[in-house]
Design a protein around this motif. Structure first.
Motif, PDB file in Angstrom:
ATOM      1  N   PHE A  53       0.828  -1.199   0.000  1.00  0.00           N
ATOM      2  CA  PHE A  53       0.000   0.000   0.000  1.00  0.00           C
ATOM      3  C   PHE A  53       0.864   1.252   0.000  1.00  0.00           C
ATOM      4  O   PHE A  53       2.018   1.226   0.412  1.00  0.00           O
ATOM      5  N   GLY A  54       0.282   2.309  -0.479  1.00  0.00           N
ATOM      6  CA  GLY A  54       0.962   3.593  -0.490  1.00  0.00           C
ATOM      7  C   GLY A  54       0.230   4.568  -1.394  1.00  0.00           C
ATOM      8  O   GLY A  54      -0.814   4.257  -1.956  1.00  0.00           O
ATOM      9  N   ASP A  67       8.919  -4.821   3.961  1.00  0.00           N
ATOM     10  CA  ASP A  67       9.272  -3.906   5.042  1.00  0.00           C
ATOM     11  C   ASP A  67       8.998  -4.586   6.380  1.00  0.00           C
ATOM     12  O   ASP A  67       9.709  -4.373   7.354  1.00  0.00           O
ATOM     13  N   ILE A  68       7.924  -5.392   6.405  1.00  0.00           N
ATOM     14  CA  ILE A  68       7.504  -6.087   7.625  1.00  0.00           C
ATOM     15  C   ILE A  68       7.142  -7.514   7.285  1.00  0.00           C
ATOM     16  O   ILE A  68       6.448  -7.781   6.295  1.00  0.00           O
ATOM     17  N   SER A 132      -2.220  -7.678  13.856  1.00  0.00           N
ATOM     18  CA  SER A 132      -2.508  -6.594  12.925  1.00  0.00           C
ATOM     19  C   SER A 132      -2.286  -5.247  13.598  1.00  0.00           C
ATOM     20  O   SER A 132      -1.775  -4.311  12.977  1.00  0.00           O
ATOM     21  N   GLY A 133      -2.646  -5.156  14.867  1.00  0.00           N
ATOM     22  CA  GLY A 133      -2.402  -3.927  15.619  1.00  0.00           C
ATOM     23  C   GLY A 133      -0.918  -3.606  15.718  1.00  0.00           C
ATOM     24  O   GLY A 133      -0.508  -2.455  15.573  1.00  0.00           O
ATOM     25  N   GLU A 138       3.657  -0.387  13.636  1.00  0.00           N
ATOM     26  CA  GLU A 138       5.009  -0.390  13.093  1.00  0.00           C
ATOM     27  C   GLU A 138       5.098   0.310  11.739  1.00  0.00           C
ATOM     28  O   GLU A 138       6.138   0.866  11.407  1.00  0.00           O
ATOM     29  N   THR A 139       4.035   0.300  10.947  1.00  0.00           N
ATOM     30  CA  THR A 139       4.095   0.982   9.652  1.00  0.00           C
ATOM     31  C   THR A 139       4.223   2.480   9.841  1.00  0.00           C
ATOM     32  O   THR A 139       4.823   3.155   9.016  1.00  0.00           O
ATOM     33  N   GLY A 140       3.623   3.010  10.914  1.00  0.00           N
ATOM     34  CA  GLY A 140       3.628   4.440  11.149  1.00  0.00           C
ATOM     35  C   GLY A 140       2.670   5.202  10.245  1.00  0.00           C
ATOM     36  O   GLY A 140       2.678   6.425  10.226  1.00  0.00           O
ATOM     37  N   ASP A 141       1.830   4.487   9.501  1.00  0.00           N
ATOM     38  CA  ASP A 141       0.935   5.116   8.538  1.00  0.00           C
ATOM     39  C   ASP A 141      -0.488   5.301   9.037  1.00  0.00           C
ATOM     40  O   ASP A 141      -1.307   5.892   8.325  1.00  0.00           O
ATOM     41  N   PHE A 142      -0.816   4.778  10.210  1.00  0.00           N
ATOM     42  CA  PHE A 142      -2.190   4.805  10.694  1.00  0.00           C
ATOM     43  C   PHE A 142      -2.219   5.172  12.177  1.00  0.00           C
ATOM     44  O   PHE A 142      -1.390   4.705  12.944  1.00  0.00           O
TER      45      PHE A 142
END
Length: 178
Positions: A53-54, A67-68, A132-133, A138-142
């Motif tokens: 995603f992006g 990335d993860i 999922s949490g 960790e993504t820092g996007d949400f």
């Protein structure tokens, strides 16, 4: 562009977790793909998926360089650890996965007792939601609220809103654990 690789045994909810993360990304306005892989025996067989995603164009939904990595079982860790980019994150289900002594030192490892955490919030089938949490944090996007809203919207469309309170608690526990 973020690439997340999730794997485990059929029945552990990795495909659901991947779908949920992709839908959270879409809910937030990102472009997203979800590409599953599973053996002929769903429950108990190997299952994995890749979520990308992006904001930009996604040229291929296939696994490239994660990335993860979420490893819900030892086989997933063994099979996919080399696909995580240096500086990436490996999240393991510490209830089932044993990290090898000579494991990569160029990635961040997060050991999560997700089955124990899911039981703590009275949602024993919610280990995938807990994980999922952790992934979302960790993504820092949400934000936590964006994750919860996207997750709940995903399950409402599937007619599974009766689990909303339990899923919300499991998501919070994972997000806060990270």
């Amino acid at each position: 562009m973020k690439e997340i690789l999730l794997g485990g045994l059929g029945g552990q909810g990795v495909l659901t977790a991947g779908t949920m993360i992709a839908e959270m990304a879409i809910y937030k306005g990102y472009k997203a793909t979800w590409s599953p892989e599973y053996g002929s025996a769903m429950r108990g067989g190997t299952a994995s998926c890749v979520v990308k995603f992006g904001e930009g164009r996604i040229y291929s939904p296939e696994k490239e360089e994660a990335d993860i990595l979420l490893a819900m079982n030892d086989e997933t860790l063994t099979k996919f650890a080399s696909m995580v980019k240096p500086g990436g994150v490996v999240i393991i289900n510490s209830n089932m996965v044993t990290l090898p002594e000579n494991f990569r030192t160029d990635v961040k490892v997060i050991s999560v007792p997700c089955m124990n955490l899911a039981e703590r919030v009275n949602h024993p089938k919610g280990a995938n939601i807990v994980m999922s949490g952790v992934i979302i944090k960790e993504t820092g996007d949400f934000t936590l609220q964006e994750a919860i809203d996207g997750m709940n919207e995903t399950f409402r469309r599937k007619g599974k809103e009766k689990f909303e309170a339990l899923n919300t608690q499991a998501m919070k526990v994972g997000y806060m654990f990270a």
